[in-house]
Enzyme design. Structure first.
Site, PDB file in Angstrom:
ATOM      1  N   GLY A 172       6.760  -9.301   4.365  1.00 36.82           N
ATOM      2  CA  GLY A 172       6.881  -8.984   3.092  1.00 36.82           C
ATOM      3  C   GLY A 172       6.613  -7.322   2.863  1.00 36.82           C
ATOM      4  O   GLY A 172       6.034  -6.762   3.355  1.00 36.82           O
ATOM      5  N   GLN A 214       5.124   0.365  -1.691  1.00 35.13           N
ATOM      6  CA  GLN A 214       4.748   0.604  -0.461  1.00 35.13           C
ATOM      7  C   GLN A 214       5.571   1.627   0.331  1.00 35.13           C
ATOM      8  O   GLN A 214       5.189   2.228   1.371  1.00 35.13           O
ATOM      9  CB  GLN A 214       4.676  -0.551   0.503  1.00 35.13           C
ATOM     10  CG  GLN A 214       3.497  -1.558  -0.132  1.00 35.13           C
ATOM     11  CD  GLN A 214       3.434  -2.951   0.857  1.00 35.13           C
ATOM     12  OE1 GLN A 214       4.340  -3.810   0.605  1.00 35.13           O
ATOM     13  NE2 GLN A 214       2.646  -2.937   1.917  1.00 35.13           N
ATOM     14  N   CYS A 251      -1.913  -7.035   4.949  1.00 36.94           N
ATOM     15  CA  CYS A 251      -0.999  -6.223   4.262  1.00 36.94           C
ATOM     16  C   CYS A 251      -0.663  -4.838   4.891  1.00 36.94           C
ATOM     17  O   CYS A 251      -1.446  -4.253   5.514  1.00 36.94           O
ATOM     18  CB  CYS A 251      -1.829  -5.452   2.743  1.00 36.94           C
ATOM     19  SG  CYS A 251      -0.673  -4.726   1.874  1.00 36.94           S
ATOM     20  N   LEU A 252       0.646  -4.538   4.920  1.00 36.21           N
ATOM     21  CA  LEU A 252       0.978  -3.323   5.532  1.00 36.21           C
ATOM     22  C   LEU A 252       0.344  -1.987   5.253  1.00 36.21           C
ATOM     23  O   LEU A 252       0.587  -1.262   6.138  1.00 36.21           O
ATOM     24  CB  LEU A 252       2.722  -3.565   5.850  1.00 36.21           C
ATOM     25  CG  LEU A 252       3.202  -4.675   6.457  1.00 36.21           C
ATOM     26  CD1 LEU A 252       4.939  -4.354   6.276  1.00 36.21           C
ATOM     27  CD2 LEU A 252       3.096  -4.533   7.764  1.00 36.21           C
ATOM     28  N   HIS A 255       1.723 -12.346  -3.037  1.00 33.82           N
ATOM     29  CA  HIS A 255       1.253 -10.920  -2.731  1.00 33.82           C
ATOM     30  C   HIS A 255       2.093  -9.856  -2.915  1.00 33.82           C
ATOM     31  O   HIS A 255       1.645  -8.993  -3.451  1.00 33.82           O
ATOM     32  CB  HIS A 255       1.202 -11.194  -1.144  1.00 33.82           C
ATOM     33  CG  HIS A 255       0.756  -9.869  -0.385  1.00 33.82           C
ATOM     34  ND1 HIS A 255      -0.581  -9.690   0.283  1.00 33.82           N
ATOM     35  CD2 HIS A 255       1.394  -8.751  -0.206  1.00 33.82           C
ATOM     36  CE1 HIS A 255      -0.659  -8.371   0.656  1.00 33.82           C
ATOM     37  NE2 HIS A 255       0.545  -7.850   0.550  1.00 33.82           N
ATOM     38  N   GLU A 256       3.698 -10.014  -3.034  1.00 36.19           N
ATOM     39  CA  GLU A 256       4.465  -8.942  -2.992  1.00 36.19           C
ATOM     40  C   GLU A 256       4.580  -8.680  -4.580  1.00 36.19           C
ATOM     41  O   GLU A 256       4.588  -7.356  -5.112  1.00 36.19           O
ATOM     42  CB  GLU A 256       5.839  -9.159  -2.718  1.00 36.19           C
ATOM     43  CG  GLU A 256       5.730  -9.214  -1.100  1.00 36.19           C
ATOM     44  CD  GLU A 256       5.210  -8.323  -0.251  1.00 36.19           C
ATOM     45  OE1 GLU A 256       5.016  -7.136  -0.590  1.00 36.19           O
ATOM     46  OE2 GLU A 256       4.530  -8.597   1.024  1.00 36.19           O
ATOM     47  N   HIS A 265       1.797  -6.710  -5.683  1.00 36.57           N
ATOM     48  CA  HIS A 265       1.900  -5.103  -5.410  1.00 36.57           C
ATOM     49  C   HIS A 265       2.709  -4.537  -6.576  1.00 36.57           C
ATOM     50  O   HIS A 265       2.086  -3.030  -6.947  1.00 36.57           O
ATOM     51  CB  HIS A 265       2.738  -5.012  -4.024  1.00 36.57           C
ATOM     52  CG  HIS A 265       2.053  -4.706  -3.040  1.00 36.57           C
ATOM     53  ND1 HIS A 265       1.075  -3.817  -2.796  1.00 36.57           N
ATOM     54  CD2 HIS A 265       2.289  -5.507  -1.756  1.00 36.57           C
ATOM     55  CE1 HIS A 265       0.741  -4.002  -1.393  1.00 36.57           C
ATOM     56  NE2 HIS A 265       1.219  -5.181  -0.686  1.00 36.57           N
TER      57      HIS A 265
HETATM   58 NI    NI Z   1       1.070  -5.815   1.054  1.00 35.25          NI
END
Ligand code: NI
Length: 192
Positions: A63, A68, A110-111, A152-153, A156
């Site tokens: 995701g 991000q 998380c990226l 989660h997304e 963000h």
């Molecule tokens: Ni994330």
């Protein structure tokens, strides 16, 4: 969202004209900022979504939210198959959580917080409403990892990271760990 451990995926071979965007890392302020609604799904939005999909798959991750890649628009992409199954890809524009229920506690990453995972409590199921790239309303139901990825997304887009879903003690410990990684120059993408 990063890959949970145990879900090993081989990165896809690079494509021609791939437009990868750099992934913003914690603690960049754009990650703590609420993104604004998309008012028009124009060619720029299409380009952004295509780049986000490429960037998510290449990371690899399941995701990615527009924050991000430094863009404060309410756009997220989710793909639990990480590019293996085109029908698994979900594009969410202006997503909204309609309902959530149940509870799960599982590993989450998380990226934007590379190399760090933690057990994070989330609802077990969720239903989300959004627009797709054609501007049509869609409803997505997710359970387990899919619910986790959707929530989660959407977090963000509200400027919320999984760190914010942890107990104050755990959050403090992880922040210290990250500060040390940044100081030691081991934090990918951050020049410290
Ligand atoms: Ni994330």
């Amino acid at each position: 969202m990063g890959l949970p451990q145990g879900l090993a995926v081989f990165p896809k071979a690079p494509k021609l004209l791939m437009a990868l965007r750099p992934i913003v890392k914690y603690p960049e302020p754009v990650l703590n900022t609420r993104a604004r609604e998309v008012s028009s799904i124009d060619s720029e939005v299409h380009r952004l979504v295509a780049d986000m999909i490429e960037t998510m798959h290449a990371a690899p991750g399941v995701g990615l939210a527009a924050n991000q890649v430094g863009v404060l628009l309410r756009i997220a992409v989710v793909d639990l198959s990480v590019g293996k199954d085109p029908s698994a890809l979900v594009v969410l524009i202006n997503p909204r959580v309609l309902s959530s229920d149940g509870q799960q506690v599982d590993e989450e990453g998380c990226l934007s917080i590379p190399g760090i995972t933690e057990m994070v409590p989330r609802p077990l199921r969720t239903e989300v409403e959004a627009l797709n790239l054609k501007g049509r309303p869609i409803r997505i139901r997710g359970e387990g990892l899919m619910a986790r990825a959707l929530l989660h997304e959407i977090d963000h887009l509200d400027g919320v990271l999984f760190l914010d879903r942890l107990s104050p003690l755990k959050r403090r410990l992880l922040r210290k760990k990250i500060q040390k990684l940044i100081r030691d120059g081991d934090w990918a993408g951050v020049s410290a």
